[in-house]
Write a protein that holds these residues in place. Sequence first.
Motif, PDB file in Angstrom:
ATOM      1  N   ILE A 125      -5.801   3.685   1.481  1.00  0.00           N
ATOM      2  CA  ILE A 125      -5.267   4.836   0.745  1.00  0.00           C
ATOM      3  C   ILE A 125      -5.968   6.113   1.196  1.00  0.00           C
ATOM      4  O   ILE A 125      -5.342   7.171   1.348  1.00  0.00           O
ATOM      5  CB  ILE A 125      -5.444   4.633  -0.773  1.00  0.00           C
ATOM      6  CG1 ILE A 125      -4.695   3.378  -1.230  1.00  0.00           C
ATOM      7  CG2 ILE A 125      -4.966   5.855  -1.544  1.00  0.00           C
ATOM      8  CD1 ILE A 125      -3.216   3.409  -0.951  1.00  0.00           C
ATOM      9  N   PHE A 174       0.120   4.153  -2.565  1.00  0.00           N
ATOM     10  CA  PHE A 174      -0.026   5.522  -2.072  1.00  0.00           C
ATOM     11  C   PHE A 174       0.810   6.497  -2.897  1.00  0.00           C
ATOM     12  O   PHE A 174       0.337   7.580  -3.266  1.00  0.00           O
ATOM     13  CB  PHE A 174       0.386   5.610  -0.600  1.00  0.00           C
ATOM     14  CG  PHE A 174       0.523   7.025  -0.105  1.00  0.00           C
ATOM     15  CD1 PHE A 174      -0.599   7.792   0.172  1.00  0.00           C
ATOM     16  CD2 PHE A 174       1.777   7.600   0.055  1.00  0.00           C
ATOM     17  CE1 PHE A 174      -0.474   9.111   0.608  1.00  0.00           C
ATOM     18  CE2 PHE A 174       1.913   8.910   0.486  1.00  0.00           C
ATOM     19  CZ  PHE A 174       0.780   9.665   0.768  1.00  0.00           C
ATOM     20  N   VAL A 217      -0.823   7.174  -6.164  1.00  0.00           N
ATOM     21  CA  VAL A 217      -1.932   8.114  -5.958  1.00  0.00           C
ATOM     22  C   VAL A 217      -1.395   9.523  -5.732  1.00  0.00           C
ATOM     23  O   VAL A 217      -1.925  10.502  -6.285  1.00  0.00           O
ATOM     24  CB  VAL A 217      -2.799   7.664  -4.761  1.00  0.00           C
ATOM     25  CG1 VAL A 217      -3.823   8.736  -4.396  1.00  0.00           C
ATOM     26  CG2 VAL A 217      -3.497   6.346  -5.080  1.00  0.00           C
ATOM     27  N   CYS A 222      -4.007   9.286   2.797  1.00  0.00           N
ATOM     28  CA  CYS A 222      -4.101  10.616   2.183  1.00  0.00           C
ATOM     29  C   CYS A 222      -4.674  11.640   3.162  1.00  0.00           C
ATOM     30  O   CYS A 222      -4.270  12.810   3.158  1.00  0.00           O
ATOM     31  CB  CYS A 222      -4.956  10.554   0.921  1.00  0.00           C
ATOM     32  SG  CYS A 222      -4.136   9.739  -0.464  1.00  0.00           S
ATOM     33  N   TRP A 258       0.809  -1.217   0.000  1.00  0.00           N
ATOM     34  CA  TRP A 258       0.000   0.000   0.000  1.00  0.00           C
ATOM     35  C   TRP A 258       0.840   1.265   0.000  1.00  0.00           C
ATOM     36  O   TRP A 258       0.369   2.323  -0.411  1.00  0.00           O
ATOM     37  CB  TRP A 258      -0.983  -0.028   1.167  1.00  0.00           C
ATOM     38  CG  TRP A 258      -1.964  -1.128   0.947  1.00  0.00           C
ATOM     39  CD1 TRP A 258      -2.067  -2.309   1.614  1.00  0.00           C
ATOM     40  CD2 TRP A 258      -2.926  -1.183  -0.104  1.00  0.00           C
ATOM     41  NE1 TRP A 258      -3.037  -3.094   1.059  1.00  0.00           N
ATOM     42  CE2 TRP A 258      -3.589  -2.427   0.004  1.00  0.00           C
ATOM     43  CE3 TRP A 258      -3.301  -0.311  -1.120  1.00  0.00           C
ATOM     44  CZ2 TRP A 258      -4.601  -2.811  -0.861  1.00  0.00           C
ATOM     45  CZ3 TRP A 258      -4.308  -0.691  -1.988  1.00  0.00           C
ATOM     46  CH2 TRP A 258      -4.946  -1.926  -1.851  1.00  0.00           C
TER      47      TRP A 258
END
Length: 367
Positions: A97, A71, A74, A101, A67
């Motif tokens: 995520i 991340f 993203v 964020c 992840w």
Amino acid sequence: MKKTLLITLEFPPNIGGVGQYYWNLVRALPVGSVMILAHADDTSEEIEQGVLVRRTPFVFKIRFFHWIKVFFEVYRVIQREKIETLWIGHVLPLGYIGILCKLILEMPYTVFCHGMDVARPLVRFRKRILAGWILKAATLVIANSNFTRTIIEAYGVDEKKIFALHPSIQSAELAVAPDTPTPHSFFILTVCRLVERKGVEFSLRAFAKIAHTYKNFTYIIAGEGDDKIRLEKIARDLGLADRIFFQGAVKNKAELAALYSACSVFIMLPFEPYEGDVESFGMAYLEANLFGKPVVGTWSGGVLEAIINNQTGILVPPQNVDQAAFALKRLLGDSRFAQKLGCAGRERVLRHFSPALLAERLLSFLA
């Protein structure tokens, strides 16, 4: 509307109701307002019908960095496209995520829920804690039905930030191509993934009960899934292998439209084989209704929102073969009643399930 990034595991061309839910919705929103980041085997980026879609693998071999790597993917998109808010397409695992964020970038996020993605974690302690954390930290939570909304409320999420937004049907895309053949003149139809909770076993047995009365009818099952081999054996054991046809996955919308257009009745009989494995709505019922076809479903999960009993279709108790067979007999034996239900279903779909209407409703939630 704020510049938004939707992160999803399911998106066209992959077949499935969740991906179609997002695609219909995003195209009805202001052009350029939403970008898609979708899981795929290979990385690509293109503009599709005015929507920027980036596809990239979300699964990595090194579990620890899984992840973290997603991340950073993203994060790069957020910086490049000047994203202001996130839409999380699946509470688990993509909700991680959203949490990252929010904690690191102070970016708000909305979670979209589709039934099983919140029903299954509810019965597992660790996942219930994680899903609850993600849902409670979200600015908004969008459920695909009122049934799904009640599941979300069980996590202790503030009900004021939960909104139900049904799937929409893009009627213009479901058009029958002139050269698309249909294999049989009179048939009953099921379109679904062949998994246990869809209840295809019970529709097979219901068809067997009426087959001797309606000898000119066949039963077509369109779809693939893990339950296919077992279902094919049931068809053989019923002695109806020559009248029950497993057509496989539908190749395109023209083929799907041809099936809906030519069938007499659509049937899908979902049930809950174990806790959390439940049908949260049922887009296929609306698609069949769009073509003026009566539908048969069950009193299960969110199906009650997709079908209005004795108005757009008939609802029967889950796993009740006799009642399902009676519903089929009623529709096949009374063409005026069947036509009445089908016409009412079509009018309801056009009036209440257009992408533009549901996009407008979503914008009102976000305001």
